[in-house]
Design a protein around this motif. Structure first.
Motif, short mmCIF file in Angstrom:
data_model
loop_
_atom_site.label_atom_id
_atom_site.label_comp_id
_atom_site.label_asym_id
_atom_site.label_seq_id
_atom_site.Cartn_x
_atom_site.Cartn_y
_atom_site.Cartn_z
N TYR A 21 14.75 33.28 57.40
CA TYR A 21 14.60 32.86 58.79
C TYR A 21 13.82 31.38 58.76
O TYR A 21 14.39 30.63 59.26
CB TYR A 21 13.92 33.78 59.56
N LYS A 22 12.92 31.60 57.71
CA LYS A 22 12.34 30.12 57.36
C LYS A 22 13.48 29.21 57.07
O LYS A 22 13.17 28.00 57.62
CB LYS A 22 11.19 30.30 56.28
N GLU A 23 14.12 29.65 56.07
CA GLU A 23 15.30 28.52 55.73
C GLU A 23 16.16 28.13 56.84
O GLU A 23 16.50 27.14 56.94
CB GLU A 23 15.99 29.15 54.65
N LEU A 24 16.46 29.20 57.89
CA LEU A 24 17.01 28.72 58.89
C LEU A 24 16.66 27.59 59.99
O LEU A 24 17.07 26.74 60.40
CB LEU A 24 17.52 30.06 59.71
N VAL A 25 15.37 27.72 60.05
CA VAL A 25 14.66 27.17 60.80
C VAL A 25 14.40 25.39 60.02
O VAL A 25 14.38 24.40 60.60
CB VAL A 25 13.05 27.31 61.08
N GLU A 26 14.18 25.50 58.64
CA GLU A 26 13.93 24.27 58.04
C GLU A 26 15.46 23.45 57.82
O GLU A 26 15.38 22.35 58.00
CB GLU A 26 13.54 24.57 56.50
N SER A 27 16.52 24.20 57.53
CA SER A 27 17.89 23.38 57.32
C SER A 27 18.84 24.26 57.91
O SER A 27 20.08 24.76 57.45
CB SER A 27 17.84 23.72 56.01
N ASP A 28 18.71 24.32 59.25
CA ASP A 28 19.57 25.06 60.16
C ASP A 28 20.84 23.98 60.53
O ASP A 28 20.73 22.66 60.25
CB ASP A 28 19.03 25.18 61.53
N PRO A 29 22.03 24.51 60.85
CA PRO A 29 23.20 23.54 61.22
C PRO A 29 23.27 23.36 62.60
O PRO A 29 24.43 22.55 63.09
CB PRO A 29 24.31 24.53 60.89
N PHE A 30 22.08 23.80 63.52
CA PHE A 30 22.45 23.37 64.98
C PHE A 30 22.28 21.89 65.43
O PHE A 30 21.37 21.21 65.10
CB PHE A 30 21.38 24.42 65.64
N GLY A 31 23.26 21.59 65.99
CA GLY A 31 23.40 20.37 66.59
C GLY A 31 23.48 19.13 65.78
O GLY A 31 23.23 17.96 65.85
N LYS A 32 23.93 19.38 64.53
CA LYS A 32 24.08 18.51 63.69
C LYS A 32 25.61 17.94 63.11
O LYS A 32 25.62 17.03 62.36
CB LYS A 32 23.34 18.90 62.32
N GLY A 33 26.75 18.52 63.71
CA GLY A 33 27.97 18.23 63.54
C GLY A 33 28.35 18.50 61.86
O GLY A 33 29.26 17.98 61.56
N LEU A 34 27.80 19.59 61.38
CA LEU A 34 28.23 19.78 59.93
C LEU A 34 29.49 20.74 60.14
O LEU A 34 29.99 21.46 60.95
CB LEU A 34 26.85 20.62 59.53
N GLY A 35 29.97 20.75 59.07
CA GLY A 35 31.30 21.44 58.83
C GLY A 35 31.44 22.02 57.30
O GLY A 35 30.43 22.27 56.55
N VAL A 36 32.78 22.41 57.19
CA VAL A 36 33.10 23.17 56.14
C VAL A 36 32.78 22.35 54.78
O VAL A 36 32.25 22.97 53.76
CB VAL A 36 34.52 23.72 56.00
N SER A 37 32.91 21.11 54.84
CA SER A 37 32.68 20.27 53.51
C SER A 37 31.26 20.13 53.33
O SER A 37 30.91 19.76 52.20
CB SER A 37 33.16 18.63 53.84
N GLN A 38 30.39 20.33 54.21
CA GLN A 38 28.81 20.28 53.76
C GLN A 38 28.38 21.82 53.44
O GLN A 38 27.26 21.91 53.30
CB GLN A 38 28.08 19.62 55.28
N LEU A 39 29.07 22.70 53.15
CA LEU A 39 28.58 24.02 52.94
C LEU A 39 27.91 23.99 51.72
O LEU A 39 28.27 23.21 50.84
CB LEU A 39 30.02 25.08 52.91
N GLY A 40 26.86 24.80 51.77
CA GLY A 40 25.83 24.34 50.24
C GLY A 40 24.75 23.55 50.52
O GLY A 40 23.87 23.53 49.85
N THR A 41 24.89 22.57 51.65
CA THR A 41 23.88 21.77 51.75
C THR A 41 22.94 22.21 53.07
O THR A 41 21.99 21.58 53.47
CB THR A 41 24.24 20.19 52.19
N TYR A 42 23.23 23.21 53.61
CA TYR A 42 22.39 23.59 54.84
C TYR A 42 22.65 25.16 54.87
O TYR A 42 23.30 25.98 54.11
CB TYR A 42 22.99 23.02 56.15
N LYS A 43 21.79 25.81 55.58
CA LYS A 43 21.62 27.17 55.78
C LYS A 43 22.95 27.95 56.47
O LYS A 43 22.97 27.71 57.75
CB LYS A 43 20.24 27.80 56.48
N GLU A 44 23.48 28.46 55.71
CA GLU A 44 24.64 29.28 56.44
C GLU A 44 24.29 30.17 57.44
O GLU A 44 23.06 30.79 57.50
CB GLU A 44 25.72 29.79 55.30
N LEU A 45 25.25 30.32 58.54
CA LEU A 45 24.86 31.37 59.52
C LEU A 45 25.01 32.78 59.23
O LEU A 45 24.55 33.54 59.98
CB LEU A 45 25.82 30.96 60.91
#
Ligand SMILES: Cc1ncc(C[n+]2csc(CCOP(=O)(O)OP(=O)(O)O)c2C)c(N)n1
Ligand SMILES: [Mg+2]
Lengths: 387, 287
Positions: free
Chosen positions: B20-44
């Motif tokens: 949960y901490k990871e989700l708060v720190e590096s969430d994908p919300f509102g950032k327009g991330l996608g499949v190419s960025q997998l591994g750089t943010y917290k997956e859902l």
């Protein structure tokens, strides 16, 4: 909208505003209740004797009283879509009858388990086979353990009042459960009665999903994993315990509804002639027939009273024990073949050999008062023979 | 979703679960991330319990990474293997009962439209082939007939996997499965074509062997559902457990089926959806 409505406190709408008489059917009473309930959306699927009421709800939508309304594909889908709309934070309404209730059966425990304040009217009728569209309330017996609260209206006035009050009780944060408001089809839906209605320029305050004890599914609260160990079918003690305690909380929420039922309905049951030795105990239109029998029995000099049970879930256990503590005979007339109310009463009372499970009428006939009277005489004769 | 409510109250950090901490720190919300960025943010999706090599698990990860607006997306699932993963998904997601997902989604989407008239809330159904093409087919098709603004995604593992590998309408003809002891007697249901004829404005069939294409299709489907009409994406997600192949062969399996001509990627778009998507995709290039 033919009327500009003002949202007001429930007490003002229900108890303080001046009521005026209207000569209306039960179906029209549903419309009058929903008109004042500030409902967001309704979903319908036709079945006799429910259809007329849901046509009238459609008219309300066309006039702008509801924001959305549609005819769905079947009753299971109706109850699923109503579930979805309620999970999304809407105040919702639907209604069905007999076969529709059974078709939708899987959804009712889901409503309760999801702690949703859905209000659904059940215009009870026979279930096949042999087919019958006539009044009969066997479906109530099949819904007793779905977790929803169940109110049984005797007449058109009850139907109107119980529907409006159902929203208030359902939406209490300490309850937050579905409420079914049941009537015996045709007898209530298709007969006209003088009903006292509050003004229609008043309506309930809107539903506030933020008062819900469970989060609304709108992504407006932080997402969190619902459980690390799903309540679903994981085979370990923690998930069993989590599942069981959730169920217990649903049951506890229904218990907490008692005080609200007392406040709004004036009690879970009503008693006429509380000191009598013989009682007719009934719910729904069987109460009206019981009241007719009561007049004749009193005229004949018998010591008889009447118990009208308004709330079936939660069941008025203490009230019933108290009301019958000196009773020697309790006769339970019902509009179904199974006798679910008599079973409930027998399971509630000590010395339940005092309870006579009948008369029972089904297939569409009414309960003649004579049938109730002769049931009482027969039971008294049996008791005398035993002495 | 208002992101300012999505944080940890000071001094509670140490009791919050790590993920949960990871989700708060590096969430994908509102950032327009996608499949190419997998591994750089917290997956859902976190620590799902699905089998090794599960095609459906990979598809689900890719779908979640493809959502155009995860912060305002509510998912409706159904009973089946994916329901075991959904409690671990960091989005509001509904599991009701088996097969009713499109009816639930219809009511949900309408309520969200009423409550948030000025905001887009995407409602996405993600369910198995049994849930979509068999037990729930009437509600799936009826939601399309009614032109509900929802996206339906089928995780097609060609069987009832969760109940132990029985035949579904999506199993290939001839396959021997539980409850089809002599082999399935009728062909795989043509769901993409049914969807096209039933009012879907956008229809696609794809597999996780092509992640970028899958992403594009999921995005197109969700965007189409917002404005034009219902959409359907069918994702071929083979099941090593019930089809009895090695977990590491899942993607090879898809490619083999493709080579044999049993699986084909497809896309059907109505003219209206095409114009709408072209407008959006044009606008994106301009940015
Ligand atoms: C009314 C009802 N019937 C049957 C089941 C049993 N059931 C649970 S999951 C499932 C199979 C799901 O198959 P599918 O939708 O293809 O999903 P998968 O498990 O393959 O991912 C079945 C038959 C159920 N839960 N409810
Ligand atoms: Mg499957």
């Amino acid at each position: 909208m033919d009327r500009v409505q003002r949202p007001v406190e429930a007490s003002q709408l229900l108890f303080e505003s001046e009521r005026a008489p209207a000569f209306i059917t039960g179906s029209e009473a549903v419309m009058e209740a929903i008109k004042r309930a500030n409902v967001d959306m309704a979903i319908a699927y036709p079945i006799t004797p429910q259809s007329e009421s849901m046509h009238l709800i459609g008219d309300l939508y066309a006039k702008g009283y509801l924001k959305d309304y549609y005819r769905a594909e079947n009753e299971f889908a109706v109850m699923a879509a109503i579930h979805g709309a309620s999970l999304g934070g809407g105040r919702v309404f639907t209604a069905t009858s007999g076969p529709g209730t059974l078709r939708a059966m899987e959804m009712f425990p889901v409503w309760a388990g999801s702690r949703q304040p859905i209000v659904c009217a059940f215009m009870c009728r026979g279930v096949s086979l042999p087919p019958s569209i006539q009044p009969e309330n066997i479906e109530m017996g099949m819904l007793l353990d779905t977790g929803m609260l169940m109110l049984h209206a005797e007449n058109v006035q009850d139907f109107f009042d119980m529907l409006l009050k159902a929203y208030l009780i359902a939406e209490k944060p300490d309850v937050h459960l579905p409420v079914g408001v049941f009537v015996d089809g045709f007898f209530v839906t298709h007969t006209r009665e003088t009903v006292m209605l509050p003004p229609d320029d008043l309506k309930l305050l809107p539903y506030d999903p933020e008062n819900s004890p469970v989060p609304v599914f709108d992504m407006e609260t932080p997402p969190m994993r619902i459980t690390r160990d799903p309540l679903l079918n994981k085979s370990n003690f923690i998930s069993y315990a989590a599942n069981a305690s959730w169920h217990q909380e649903v049951l506890a929420a229904a218990e907490r509804a008692r005080k609200h039922l007392a406040q709004y309905l004036g009690g879970l049951l009503e008693v006429e002639n509380p000191n009598a030795k013989i009682f007719i105990a009934a719910s729904g239109t069987a109460v009206s027939q019981g009241r007719e029998a009561l007049k004749d029995l009193l005229d004949a000099g018998l010591d008889v009273g009447l118990i009208k049970i308004k709330s079936i879930r939660p069941f008025p256990v203490n009230e019933l024990q108290e009301a019958t503590k000196n009773a020697e005979l309790i006769v339970v007339p019902e509009f179904n073949a199974g006798g679910w109310l008599a079973k409930e009463i027998k399971a509630t009372l000590n010395e339940n050999n005092r309870v006579v499970a009948g008369p029972r009428v089904f297939g569409g006939m009414t309960i003649p008062k004579e049938l109730i009277i002769s049931e009482i005489h027969n039971a008294l004769n049996r008791q005398n023979q035993r002495l | 979703m208002n992101k300012s409510i999505f944080k940890i109250t000071p001094c509670f950090e140490d009791i919050m679960p790590d993920e949960y901490k990871e989700l708060v720190e590096s969430d994908p919300f509102g950032k327009g991330l996608g499949v190419s960025q997998l591994g750089t943010y917290k997956e859902l999706l976190e620590e799902h319990p699905l089998c090794a090599g599960c095609g459906l698990a990979l598809s689900l990860r890719l779908i979640l990474a493809s959502l155009p607006n995860p912060e305002d997306t509510v998912i409706v699932g159904s009973t089946g293997c994916s329901a075991l993963a959904f409690p671990q998904v960091a989005l509001h997601n509904i599991h009701s009962v088996f097969g009713n997902q499109n009816a639930v989604a219809s009511g949900l989407k309408r309520a969200l439209k009423l409550r948030f008239p000025d905001k887009v809330k995407d409602v996405v159904v993600i369910a198995g082939d049994g849930a979509t093409a068999d037990i729930g087919l009437d509600m799936v098709m009826q939601s399309w007939f009614r032109c509900e603004n929802i996206t339906t995604i089928m995780l097609d593992n060609e069987a009832y996997a969760n109940t132990g590998g029985q035949e579904s309408g999506m199993s290939p003809q001839g396959t021997v499965l539980n409850m089809a002891p002599k082999g399935k007697k009728f062909p795989k249901i043509s769901m993409p074509e049914i969807a096209r004829e039933s009012g879907c404005a956008y229809v696609a069939a794809i597999s996780p062997a092509q992640p970028k294409r899958l992403e594009k299709m999921v995005r197109r489907a969700i965007l189409t559902a917002r404005e034009v009409g219902p959409s359907y994406v069918q994702i071929f997600s083979p099941c090593p457990t019930n089809y009895k192949f090695k977990p590491q062969e899942m993607v090879a399996r898809i490619k083999q089926r493709e080579k044999e001509g049993f699986f084909k990627s497809k896309e059907y778009i109505t003219t209206e959806a095409q114009e709408y998507l072209a407008g959006l995709e044009e606008g994106k290039k301009d940015e």
